[in-house]
Design a protein around this motif. Structure first.
Motif, mmCIF file in Angstrom:
data_model
loop_
_atom_site.group_PDB
_atom_site.id
_atom_site.type_symbol
_atom_site.label_atom_id
_atom_site.label_comp_id
_atom_site.label_asym_id
_atom_site.label_seq_id
_atom_site.Cartn_x
_atom_site.Cartn_y
_atom_site.Cartn_z
ATOM 1 N N CYS A 61 -23.866 -15.256 -4.886
ATOM 2 C CA CYS A 61 -24.093 -16.593 -4.330
ATOM 3 C C CYS A 61 -23.412 -17.692 -5.138
ATOM 4 N N VAL A 62 -23.313 -17.498 -6.442
ATOM 5 C CA VAL A 62 -22.808 -18.583 -7.288
ATOM 6 C C VAL A 62 -21.541 -18.237 -8.053
ATOM 7 N N ALA A 63 -21.074 -16.999 -7.953
ATOM 8 C CA ALA A 63 -19.872 -16.585 -8.683
ATOM 9 C C ALA A 63 -18.821 -16.061 -7.720
ATOM 10 N N SER A 64 -17.553 -16.291 -8.037
ATOM 11 C CA SER A 64 -16.455 -15.802 -7.204
ATOM 12 C C SER A 64 -16.357 -14.287 -7.313
ATOM 13 N N GLN A 65 -16.054 -13.645 -6.194
ATOM 14 C CA GLN A 65 -15.886 -12.194 -6.166
ATOM 15 C C GLN A 65 -14.515 -11.880 -5.571
ATOM 16 N N ASN A 66 -13.665 -11.217 -6.368
ATOM 17 C CA ASN A 66 -12.330 -10.816 -5.898
ATOM 18 C C ASN A 66 -11.527 -12.002 -5.366
ATOM 19 N N GLY A 67 -11.648 -13.129 -6.048
ATOM 20 C CA GLY A 67 -10.853 -14.290 -5.670
ATOM 21 C C GLY A 67 -11.415 -15.115 -4.526
ATOM 22 N N THR A 68 -12.562 -14.714 -3.964
ATOM 23 C CA THR A 68 -13.163 -15.483 -2.875
ATOM 24 C C THR A 68 -14.159 -16.494 -3.437
ATOM 25 N N LYS A 69 -14.532 -17.458 -2.610
ATOM 26 C CA LYS A 69 -15.500 -18.457 -3.035
ATOM 27 C C LYS A 69 -16.897 -17.842 -3.153
ATOM 28 N N PRO A 70 -17.757 -18.431 -3.977
ATOM 29 C CA PRO A 70 -19.155 -17.970 -4.011
ATOM 30 C C PRO A 70 -19.779 -18.090 -2.626
ATOM 31 N N LYS A 71 -20.723 -17.236 -2.329
ATOM 32 C CA LYS A 71 -21.340 -17.236 -1.004
ATOM 33 C C LYS A 71 -21.926 -18.602 -0.646
ATOM 34 N N LEU A 72 -22.610 -19.232 -1.595
ATOM 35 C CA LEU A 72 -23.259 -20.501 -1.288
ATOM 36 C C LEU A 72 -22.269 -21.621 -1.003
ATOM 37 N N ALA A 73 -21.019 -21.441 -1.394
ATOM 38 C CA ALA A 73 -20.005 -22.459 -1.106
ATOM 39 C C ALA A 73 -19.726 -22.541 0.390
ATOM 40 N N HIS A 74 -20.124 -21.513 1.131
ATOM 41 C CA HIS A 74 -19.910 -21.495 2.577
ATOM 42 C C HIS A 74 -21.128 -21.988 3.353
ATOM 43 N N TYR A 75 -22.207 -22.291 2.632
ATOM 44 C CA TYR A 75 -23.414 -22.751 3.311
ATOM 45 C C TYR A 75 -23.268 -24.231 3.653
ATOM 46 N N ASN A 76 -23.467 -24.577 4.936
ATOM 47 C CA ASN A 76 -23.233 -25.957 5.377
ATOM 48 C C ASN A 76 -24.493 -26.727 5.752
ATOM 49 N N GLY A 77 -25.651 -26.115 5.599
ATOM 50 C CA GLY A 77 -26.889 -26.829 5.884
ATOM 51 C C GLY A 77 -27.237 -26.946 7.354
ATOM 52 N N LEU A 78 -26.470 -26.304 8.235
ATOM 53 C CA LEU A 78 -26.734 -26.397 9.672
ATOM 54 C C LEU A 78 -27.754 -25.367 10.147
ATOM 55 N N CYS A 79 -27.985 -24.345 9.339
ATOM 56 C CA CYS A 79 -29.077 -23.400 9.594
ATOM 57 C C CYS A 79 -29.922 -23.376 8.319
ATOM 58 N N SER A 80 -31.056 -22.730 8.365
ATOM 59 C CA SER A 80 -31.880 -22.664 7.162
ATOM 60 C C SER A 80 -31.201 -21.766 6.129
ATOM 61 N N LEU A 81 -31.475 -22.039 4.873
ATOM 62 C CA LEU A 81 -30.907 -21.216 3.798
ATOM 63 C C LEU A 81 -31.430 -19.784 3.900
ATOM 64 N N LYS A 82 -32.662 -19.617 4.338
ATOM 65 C CA LYS A 82 -33.233 -18.279 4.522
ATOM 66 C C LYS A 82 -32.421 -17.485 5.542
ATOM 67 N N THR A 83 -32.086 -18.120 6.669
ATOM 68 C CA THR A 83 -31.287 -17.442 7.689
ATOM 69 C C THR A 83 -29.907 -17.085 7.149
#
Length: 229
Positions: A61-83
C-alpha cells in the motif's frame, strides 16, 4: 481537498499513510485488518491465505513494487477505502489460486531433446505483466451476461441505468403500463445478476461472491488499482 470526493476521510487517511505518518499506518491496520480477513475468507480464501495476503498488502500500500506506484497512490476517495482494499486483496487471492491451478495442470518436468536431462515445465516462459485477473473476470462476466441478454432487455436496462430515464418515460416508449415496465426492469436485472454470478462460478468455482460484493468491487476496480499504469 476536492469537493467531489465521496469518502474524504478515507482519502485523507490514505494520503497520510503515503506520507509515512506512523499513527495513520497503525490506524489503517487496526481498522481494516479484521474486515479484510473476514472478506477474503467469505470469498473462499483459507484462513492462512487471508492472513498472508493481508500482511503483505500493508507494505504494498505504501511502497513501490517493481517500479509501480504504491497501491494507495491509486486510491481516489470515490469509493470507500474498505472496498478499495477488498479489491486489492481479492485480486491477490485470485492471482494465487490461478497460478496454483496452472502449476497443477502442467507437467512437472519436460525432457530435453537428445539427452536424459529434464527441465521444469514453463521454465522458458516469458514473464507476464502485473496480473489483474479480478478486473478481467468481472469484465468477462458482465460481457457474457449482456451477450446472453435479449435485445429488448438490454435496451430497457441501458435506458434506465445509463440514460437515467424514468419509469413513466420508459412506459411511454415501450407503449405499456408503468407497473409492467417496473416488473420487466426487475426481471431483467435479476437475470443479469444470475448470469454474471454463474459465469464467475463456472470460471473460478471456489470463489464466493454475492451480488452486492460484485457491485462494490466494480465501483473501485480499474487497471491502475492493480498497478497497471
Amino acid at each position: 481537498m476536492h469537493p467531489a470526493l465521496s469518502h474524504p476521510d478515507d482519502f485523507h487517511l490514505a494520503q497520510e499513510c503515503l506520507e509515512g505518518k506512523t499513527s495513520a499506518l497503525a490506524y489503517l491496520q487496526e481498522t481494516f485488518r479484521e474486515p479484510l480477513l473476514a472478506f477474503l475468507q467469505k470469498a473462499g480464501g483459507l484462513p492462512h491465505e487471508a492472513a498472508e495476503i493481508v500482511t503483505e498488502v500493508w507494505s504494498d500500500c505504501v511502497a513501490s513494487q517493481n517500479g509501480t506506484k504504491p497501491k494507495l497512490a491509486h486510491y481516489n476517495g470515490l469509493c470507500s477505502l474498505k472496498t478499495f482494499l477488498n479489491t486489492i486483496t481479492l485480486n491477490v487471492l485470485l492471482t494465487r489460486r490461478r497460478k496454483d491451478r496452472r502449476m497443477m495442470e502442467r507437467p512437472m518436468e519436460l525432457p530435453v531433446a537428445g539427452t536424459e536431462e529434464t527441465v521444469p515445465a514453463g521454465a522458458a516462459e516469458p514473464s507476464k505483466e502485473v496480473e489483474k485477473p479480478l478486473l478481467e473476470l468481472m469484465r468477462e462476466a458482465i460481457q457474457a451476461a449482456f451477450m446472453a441478454c435479449p435485445a429488448e432487455d438490454f435496451v430497457l436496462l441501458q435506458l434506465a441505468h445509463m440514460d437515467d430515464l424514468r419509469v413513466v418515460e420508459l412506459a411511454t416508449m415501450f407503449d405499456c403500463g408503468i407497473a409492467s415496465v417496473s416488473r420487466e426492469l426487475k426481471r431483467a436485472g435479476r437475470e443479469i445478476e444470475e448470469a454474471t454470478l454463474q459465469y464467475i462460478k463456472a470460471t473460478d468455482p471456489w470463489l464466493q461472491l454475492e451480488w452486492k460484493d460484485f457491485l462494490d468491487l466494480c465501483r473501485s476496480a480499474s487497471p491502475a488499482c492493480f498497478g497497471v499504469e
